[in-house]
Design a protein around this motif. Sequence first.
Motif, PDB file in Angstrom:
ATOM      1  N   ARG A  86       0.833  -1.209   0.000  1.00 38.89           N
ATOM      2  CA  ARG A  86       0.000   0.000   0.000  1.00 38.89           C
ATOM      3  C   ARG A  86       0.866   1.256   0.000  1.00 38.89           C
ATOM      4  O   ARG A  86       0.522   2.250  -0.662  1.00 38.89           O
ATOM      5  CB  ARG A  86      -0.925  -0.019   1.218  1.00 38.89           C
ATOM      6  CG  ARG A  86      -2.014  -1.063   1.145  1.00 38.89           C
ATOM      7  CD  ARG A  86      -2.799  -1.146   2.441  1.00 38.89           C
ATOM      8  NE  ARG A  86      -3.420   0.135   2.786  1.00 38.89           N
ATOM      9  CZ  ARG A  86      -4.086   0.343   3.906  1.00 38.89           C
ATOM     10  NH1 ARG A  86      -4.203  -0.643   4.806  1.00 38.89           N
ATOM     11  NH2 ARG A  86      -4.641   1.519   4.154  1.00 38.89           N
ATOM     12  N   TYR A  87       1.969   1.228   0.731  1.00 35.41           N
ATOM     13  CA  TYR A  87       2.860   2.391   0.781  1.00 35.41           C
ATOM     14  C   TYR A  87       3.406   2.711  -0.608  1.00 35.41           C
ATOM     15  O   TYR A  87       3.416   3.870  -1.037  1.00 35.41           O
ATOM     16  CB  TYR A  87       4.012   2.136   1.751  1.00 35.41           C
ATOM     17  CG  TYR A  87       5.036   3.253   1.779  1.00 35.41           C
ATOM     18  CD1 TYR A  87       4.857   4.368   2.585  1.00 35.41           C
ATOM     19  CD2 TYR A  87       6.181   3.199   0.981  1.00 35.41           C
ATOM     20  CE1 TYR A  87       5.784   5.403   2.605  1.00 35.41           C
ATOM     21  CE2 TYR A  87       7.102   4.228   0.989  1.00 35.41           C
ATOM     22  CZ  TYR A  87       6.903   5.328   1.807  1.00 35.41           C
ATOM     23  OH  TYR A  87       7.821   6.349   1.808  1.00 35.41           O
ATOM     24  N   ILE A  88       3.852   1.678  -1.316  1.00 41.34           N
ATOM     25  CA  ILE A  88       4.421   1.899  -2.642  1.00 41.34           C
ATOM     26  C   ILE A  88       3.367   2.467  -3.591  1.00 41.34           C
ATOM     27  O   ILE A  88       3.611   3.437  -4.321  1.00 41.34           O
ATOM     28  CB  ILE A  88       5.016   0.599  -3.207  1.00 41.34           C
ATOM     29  CG1 ILE A  88       6.236   0.165  -2.375  1.00 41.34           C
ATOM     30  CG2 ILE A  88       5.412   0.771  -4.677  1.00 41.34           C
ATOM     31  CD1 ILE A  88       6.789  -1.196  -2.748  1.00 41.34           C
ATOM     32  N   ILE A  89       2.178   1.878  -3.589  1.00 38.19           N
ATOM     33  CA  ILE A  89       1.111   2.338  -4.466  1.00 38.19           C
ATOM     34  C   ILE A  89       0.745   3.787  -4.162  1.00 38.19           C
ATOM     35  O   ILE A  89       0.561   4.609  -5.069  1.00 38.19           O
ATOM     36  CB  ILE A  89      -0.123   1.426  -4.326  1.00 38.19           C
ATOM     37  CG1 ILE A  89       0.199   0.020  -4.870  1.00 38.19           C
ATOM     38  CG2 ILE A  89      -1.324   2.022  -5.057  1.00 38.19           C
ATOM     39  CD1 ILE A  89      -0.864  -1.018  -4.563  1.00 38.19           C
ATOM     40  N   LYS A  90       0.664   4.107  -2.872  1.00 38.61           N
ATOM     41  CA  LYS A  90       0.229   5.444  -2.463  1.00 38.61           C
ATOM     42  C   LYS A  90       1.293   6.512  -2.679  1.00 38.61           C
ATOM     43  O   LYS A  90       0.978   7.654  -3.045  1.00 38.61           O
ATOM     44  CB  LYS A  90      -0.172   5.413  -0.983  1.00 38.61           C
ATOM     45  CG  LYS A  90      -0.658   6.751  -0.443  1.00 38.61           C
ATOM     46  CD  LYS A  90      -1.030   6.633   1.030  1.00 38.61           C
ATOM     47  CE  LYS A  90      -1.482   7.973   1.595  1.00 38.61           C
ATOM     48  NZ  LYS A  90      -1.807   7.886   3.037  1.00 38.61           N
ATOM     49  N   GLU A  91       2.559   6.163  -2.473  1.00 38.08           N
ATOM     50  CA  GLU A  91       3.613   7.170  -2.455  1.00 38.08           C
ATOM     51  C   GLU A  91       4.402   7.319  -3.742  1.00 38.08           C
ATOM     52  O   GLU A  91       5.199   8.249  -3.874  1.00 38.08           O
ATOM     53  CB  GLU A  91       4.594   6.858  -1.312  1.00 38.08           C
ATOM     54  CG  GLU A  91       3.975   6.907   0.081  1.00 38.08           C
ATOM     55  CD  GLU A  91       3.564   8.315   0.476  1.00 38.08           C
ATOM     56  OE1 GLU A  91       4.181   9.288  -0.009  1.00 38.08           O
ATOM     57  OE2 GLU A  91       2.618   8.454   1.276  1.00 38.08           O
ATOM     58  N   THR A  92       4.210   6.431  -4.697  1.00 31.68           N
ATOM     59  CA  THR A  92       5.039   6.458  -5.904  1.00 31.68           C
ATOM     60  C   THR A  92       5.012   7.813  -6.595  1.00 31.68           C
ATOM     61  O   THR A  92       6.055   8.381  -6.933  1.00 31.68           O
ATOM     62  CB  THR A  92       4.602   5.361  -6.897  1.00 31.68           C
ATOM     63  OG1 THR A  92       4.883   4.074  -6.332  1.00 31.68           O
ATOM     64  CG2 THR A  92       5.348   5.485  -8.219  1.00 31.68           C
ATOM     65  N   ARG A  93       3.822   8.358  -6.817  1.00 28.61           N
ATOM     66  CA  ARG A  93       3.731   9.626  -7.547  1.00 28.61           C
ATOM     67  C   ARG A  93       4.425  10.752  -6.792  1.00 28.61           C
ATOM     68  O   ARG A  93       5.167  11.541  -7.380  1.00 28.61           O
ATOM     69  CB  ARG A  93       2.269   9.990  -7.805  1.00 28.61           C
ATOM     70  CG  ARG A  93       2.103  11.339  -8.507  1.00 28.61           C
ATOM     71  CD  ARG A  93       0.677  11.603  -8.892  1.00 28.61           C
ATOM     72  NE  ARG A  93       0.215  10.655  -9.902  1.00 28.61           N
ATOM     73  CZ  ARG A  93      -1.010  10.683 -10.435  1.00 28.61           C
ATOM     74  NH1 ARG A  93      -1.883  11.603 -10.054  1.00 28.61           N
ATOM     75  NH2 ARG A  93      -1.350   9.793 -11.359  1.00 28.61           N
ATOM     76  N   ALA A  94       4.187  10.820  -5.471  1.00 29.02           N
ATOM     77  CA  ALA A  94       4.794  11.894  -4.676  1.00 29.02           C
ATOM     78  C   ALA A  94       6.310  11.776  -4.673  1.00 29.02           C
ATOM     79  O   ALA A  94       7.025  12.772  -4.820  1.00 29.02           O
ATOM     80  CB  ALA A  94       4.258  11.850  -3.249  1.00 29.02           C
ATOM     81  N   LEU A  95       6.823  10.573  -4.516  1.00 26.58           N
ATOM     82  CA  LEU A  95       8.263  10.373  -4.502  1.00 26.58           C
ATOM     83  C   LEU A  95       8.875  10.754  -5.850  1.00 26.58           C
ATOM     84  O   LEU A  95       9.924  11.402  -5.915  1.00 26.58           O
ATOM     85  CB  LEU A  95       8.589   8.920  -4.156  1.00 26.58           C
ATOM     86  CG  LEU A  95       8.283   8.494  -2.722  1.00 26.58           C
ATOM     87  CD1 LEU A  95       8.317   6.968  -2.602  1.00 26.58           C
ATOM     88  CD2 LEU A  95       9.261   9.118  -1.734  1.00 26.58           C
ATOM     89  N   ALA A  96       8.199  10.356  -6.926  1.00 28.42           N
ATOM     90  CA  ALA A  96       8.721  10.631  -8.262  1.00 28.42           C
ATOM     91  C   ALA A  96       8.738  12.127  -8.560  1.00 28.42           C
ATOM     92  O   ALA A  96       9.700  12.653  -9.127  1.00 28.42           O
ATOM     93  CB  ALA A  96       7.891   9.889  -9.309  1.00 28.42           C
ATOM     94  N   THR A  97       7.672  12.832  -8.183  1.00 25.49           N
ATOM     95  CA  THR A  97       7.584  14.255  -8.504  1.00 25.49           C
ATOM     96  C   THR A  97       8.443  15.122  -7.592  1.00 25.49           C
ATOM     97  O   THR A  97       8.782  16.254  -7.963  1.00 25.49           O
ATOM     98  CB  THR A  97       6.123  14.731  -8.418  1.00 25.49           C
ATOM     99  OG1 THR A  97       5.605  14.465  -7.098  1.00 25.49           O
ATOM    100  CG2 THR A  97       5.265  14.007  -9.438  1.00 25.49           C
TER     101      THR A  97
END
Length: 243
Positions: A86-97
């Motif tokens: 769930r952490y990966i799914i939720k945070e991927t966009r924020a981490l990438a941007t």
Amino acid sequence: MPKDPDTTPQVGPRHVAIIMDGNGRWAQARGRPRLFGHHAGARRVREVVEACPDLGIKYLTIFAFSTENWKRTQVEVAGLMSLFRRYIIKETRALATKGVRVRFIGDRVRLDAKLIELMDMLEEQTSENDLVHLTIALNYGGRDEVARATKRLAQDVAAGRLNPDDVDEQTLTRYLDTHVLPDPDLVIRTSGEARISNFLLWQSAYSEYEFIDTLWPDFTAAELERLCQSYGARDRRFGAVLT
């Protein structure tokens, strides 16, 4: 390849590694199940990552799940694996941007296929970022890492790709999970425990340590800043006598 220790004075640590301990006790103190604390701890990671650039921290390594954590109850282990997905799914966009590059270290053999797929995806989608390098230790143990590295080194010797006479400390370092990272300058353990729990055993030979009483879900960017300032005041000699 990690470089030799840099004895040039610096204001704060460039690479901080954190043993995020105390989630279960934090939850139990509130009459909640241990997994409640793990979810609170996962939310704390975002604040710490976002604080890194302003503190001059280029590399952040966090201990998410150890090779010994499989000994916990099946309910807790299953809950943690679900939390990681769930952490990966939720945070991927924020981490990438936000310019965060994510890497995972540890042995993936015991992890489920879906989690591994998500880990690969997060690494790929953040591979061009360079503001902060976030390394997540998942199913990681320092002794296990050295054993796996030694096995790969021995295979290269047996295959004739490596001369045994050429093996030294730097040779083994190239086989570690962390071979693309500098060694940690500062290792922090929360929750009041004063042990390193099989974390970055090889890499932390010259690291400074901070053992603090704060439980991980209560750890803040302000406390991280205080610890970085304390690190900056230390006299790091790396075995030498500086004049």
